[in-house]
Write a protein that holds these residues in place. Structure first.
Motif, mmCIF file in Angstrom:
data_model
loop_
_atom_site.group_PDB
_atom_site.id
_atom_site.type_symbol
_atom_site.label_atom_id
_atom_site.label_comp_id
_atom_site.label_asym_id
_atom_site.label_seq_id
_atom_site.Cartn_x
_atom_site.Cartn_y
_atom_site.Cartn_z
ATOM 1 N N CYS A 3 -8.251 -7.581 6.683
ATOM 2 C CA CYS A 3 -8.070 -6.859 5.487
ATOM 3 C C CYS A 3 -9.022 -5.962 4.523
ATOM 4 O O CYS A 3 -9.855 -5.882 4.136
ATOM 5 C CB CYS A 3 -7.324 -8.121 4.203
ATOM 6 N N THR A 5 -8.530 -3.998 0.977
ATOM 7 C CA THR A 5 -7.651 -3.049 -0.588
ATOM 8 C C THR A 5 -8.433 -2.202 -0.717
ATOM 9 O O THR A 5 -8.951 -1.348 -0.550
ATOM 10 C CB THR A 5 -8.525 -4.640 -1.120
ATOM 11 N N ARG A 6 -7.104 -1.467 -1.385
ATOM 12 C CA ARG A 6 -7.811 -0.291 -2.438
ATOM 13 C C ARG A 6 -7.479 -0.681 -3.691
ATOM 14 O O ARG A 6 -5.841 -1.034 -3.899
ATOM 15 C CB ARG A 6 -7.365 1.190 -1.554
ATOM 16 N N ARG A 25 -3.505 -2.964 -6.237
ATOM 17 C CA ARG A 25 -4.140 -3.328 -5.004
ATOM 18 C C ARG A 25 -2.950 -3.201 -3.964
ATOM 19 O O ARG A 25 -2.382 -3.644 -3.945
ATOM 20 C CB ARG A 25 -4.894 -4.757 -4.992
ATOM 21 N N VAL A 27 -2.845 -3.959 -0.510
ATOM 22 C CA VAL A 27 -3.209 -4.507 0.615
ATOM 23 C C VAL A 27 -3.803 -4.348 1.848
ATOM 24 O O VAL A 27 -1.721 -3.859 2.182
ATOM 25 C CB VAL A 27 -3.729 -6.030 0.064
ATOM 26 N N THR A 38 0.944 -3.432 5.124
ATOM 27 C CA THR A 38 0.790 -2.400 3.457
ATOM 28 C C THR A 38 1.706 -3.384 2.469
ATOM 29 O O THR A 38 2.772 -3.883 2.943
ATOM 30 C CB THR A 38 0.275 -0.755 3.675
#
Length: 76
Positions: A3, A5-6, A25, A27, A38
């Motif tokens: 996974c 994330t940003r 976020r 994901v 996403t």
């Protein structure tokens, strides 16, 4: 399955002209078929969920709807 994330910060202007920070976020994770799925998960800094209504609108936990006025990458 990995996974990724940003995290980014979004500044939201509320109807009373105050602002608040929303942590948005992104994901990304593979689904069962292997395709990438996403999803945005938005919260206040306190962890309470915020609903992204599409475009630049967000609904806070108390029902107040605000408009995004700025966003950027969260500090490392």
């Amino acid at each position: 399955m990995t996974c990724h994330t940003r995290l980014s910060d979004v500044i939201v202007k509320l109807p009373d002209r105050s602002t608040c920070r929303v942590e948005r976020r992104l994901v990304a994770m593979p689904n069962r078929g292997g395709a990438l799925h996403t999803q945005f998960i938005c919260t206040l800094p306190t962890g309470e969920l915020v609903t992204w209504l599409a475009g630049k609108k967000y609904r806070l936990p108390d029902g107040t709807v605000g408009i995004e006025v700025a966003h950027g990458s969260a500090p490392s």
